[in-house]
Design an enzyme around this catalytic site. Sequence first.
Site, mmCIF file in Angstrom:
data_model
loop_
_atom_site.group_PDB
_atom_site.id
_atom_site.type_symbol
_atom_site.label_atom_id
_atom_site.label_comp_id
_atom_site.label_asym_id
_atom_site.label_seq_id
_atom_site.Cartn_x
_atom_site.Cartn_y
_atom_site.Cartn_z
ATOM 1 N N PHE A 1 -37.925 -10.085 -44.364
ATOM 2 C CA PHE A 1 -36.975 -8.988 -44.176
ATOM 3 C C PHE A 1 -35.529 -9.410 -44.445
ATOM 4 O O PHE A 1 -34.693 -8.573 -44.779
ATOM 5 C CB PHE A 1 -37.018 -8.480 -42.724
ATOM 6 C CG PHE A 1 -38.296 -7.826 -42.316
ATOM 7 C CD1 PHE A 1 -38.645 -6.579 -42.788
ATOM 8 C CD2 PHE A 1 -39.168 -8.461 -41.439
ATOM 9 C CE1 PHE A 1 -39.822 -5.968 -42.399
ATOM 10 C CE2 PHE A 1 -40.340 -7.860 -41.037
ATOM 11 C CZ PHE A 1 -40.676 -6.611 -41.521
ATOM 12 N N SER B 1 -37.369 -1.924 -51.563
ATOM 13 C CA SER B 1 -36.654 -0.677 -51.280
ATOM 14 C C SER B 1 -36.871 0.341 -52.383
ATOM 15 O O SER B 1 -37.045 -0.014 -53.553
ATOM 16 C CB SER B 1 -35.154 -0.992 -51.171
ATOM 17 O OG SER B 1 -34.376 0.176 -51.218
ATOM 18 N N TYR C 1 -26.913 -3.680 -54.018
ATOM 19 C CA TYR C 1 -27.987 -3.883 -53.036
ATOM 20 C C TYR C 1 -29.345 -3.623 -53.691
ATOM 21 O O TYR C 1 -30.263 -4.442 -53.624
ATOM 22 C CB TYR C 1 -27.804 -2.957 -51.834
ATOM 23 C CG TYR C 1 -29.070 -2.794 -51.026
ATOM 24 C CD1 TYR C 1 -29.578 -3.848 -50.270
ATOM 25 C CD2 TYR C 1 -29.790 -1.591 -51.052
ATOM 26 C CE1 TYR C 1 -30.771 -3.706 -49.553
ATOM 27 C CE2 TYR C 1 -30.972 -1.452 -50.336
ATOM 28 C CZ TYR C 1 -31.454 -2.509 -49.590
ATOM 29 O OH TYR C 1 -32.632 -2.373 -48.893
ATOM 30 N N LYS D 1 -32.561 -6.200 -54.707
ATOM 31 C CA LYS D 1 -33.966 -6.009 -54.324
ATOM 32 C C LYS D 1 -34.882 -6.049 -55.555
ATOM 33 O O LYS D 1 -35.959 -6.651 -55.531
ATOM 34 C CB LYS D 1 -34.137 -4.690 -53.582
ATOM 35 C CG LYS D 1 -33.590 -4.680 -52.163
ATOM 36 C CD LYS D 1 -34.422 -5.532 -51.232
ATOM 37 C CE LYS D 1 -34.011 -5.404 -49.788
ATOM 38 N NZ LYS D 1 -34.811 -6.246 -48.879
ATOM 39 N N ASN E 1 -23.926 2.422 -41.617
ATOM 40 C CA ASN E 1 -24.055 2.745 -43.040
ATOM 41 C C ASN E 1 -25.152 3.762 -43.302
ATOM 42 O O ASN E 1 -25.208 4.353 -44.369
ATOM 43 C CB ASN E 1 -24.347 1.464 -43.830
ATOM 44 C CG ASN E 1 -23.180 0.507 -43.837
ATOM 45 O OD1 ASN E 1 -22.158 0.786 -44.429
ATOM 46 N ND2 ASN E 1 -23.327 -0.613 -43.152
ATOM 47 N N GLY F 1 -22.672 4.917 -55.566
ATOM 48 C CA GLY F 1 -24.021 4.359 -55.560
ATOM 49 C C GLY F 1 -25.093 5.255 -54.992
ATOM 50 O O GLY F 1 -26.277 4.919 -55.043
#
Length: 340
Positions: A81, A125, A152, A156, A201, A297
């Site tokens: 994780f 994700s 981000y 991933k 967030n 984004g």
Amino acid sequence: MKNILVTGGAGYIGSHTCLELLEAGFAVTAIDNLCNSSEESLQRVQKLTGKTLDFQKVDLLDIDGLRKVVASKKFDAVIHFAALKAVGESVAKPLLYYRNNITGTTNLLEAIGEAGIKNFVFSSSATVYGIPKSLPLTEDSDTPIHEVTNPYGRSKLMMEYVLRDWQAANPKVNVALLRYFNPVGAHASGEIGEDPNGIPNNLLPFVSQVAVGKRDELSVFGGDYETKDGTGVRDYIHVVDLAKGHLKAIDVLEKDPGVVVFNLGTGNGYSVLEIVKAFEKAAGKPIPYKVVDRRPGDIAACYADPAKAESELGWKAENGIEEMCADGWKWQSQNPDGYK
């Protein structure tokens, strides 16, 4: 008893997965650098289950410390994780995300390769799909890296490529890539839940903090998307359902499948305003909000086709939006300041 190493184990999804692992009879070692989590979550996990786990404070960028923990026991599987995960922050600080997420993962793979661990579950994700060309998203949907909308998500997707290449070079290892949609909610006890540092967030923690009086109003990022009410649509999944998916993934890896990919979502898309309405019902109070500019984004809509997970993992989300909001509110109302 199987021994499982959980990286990022003190975090939101990690702590819920540690709880499910302990309840299912696994031995758990959790590592975390506690940069955006609290060891208190794991204390509560142990209290809830009546079982103990081994916690080690280690940063994945500390390769020597990582090797020491990985070599300390014979682990049957690793659930990974540990990563930075805020979309907006990743746009502002891309190098931080690439260094932490990608280098941390390669360090982990080196360490577990040396230790001979062959089963690896990766926390990926839905952001790897970028801007969807069609919905719902299946595991065969395109993942063109140039269309992933933030660092981000790109980190991933890059980690997925790293894991595929690692497995191709080491055919005896098995990798499950679990593409999460939007985890929300909390354990039904209200004892563990999402506790973000600073300004949240993600939507549900922000809504929760408004409901509990910590914040004046919710900022709704974008009211002009081509969606049912102009606000962003996402596939929200209860964190406990998500955690249980990882146990199913461990079972599948025992069959030596090589690399497998699964969407973990419900298949239902809810808009921001629909979530606000559901949370108002759970909390029994209005949630003031203001529509502001879109965030860099973000995309208009994203939701899963979870059929493959049901047929091949034997997993299906059991909780709906009402349970997600009710459990999220129970956590927040019982813990207005999180774990502090």
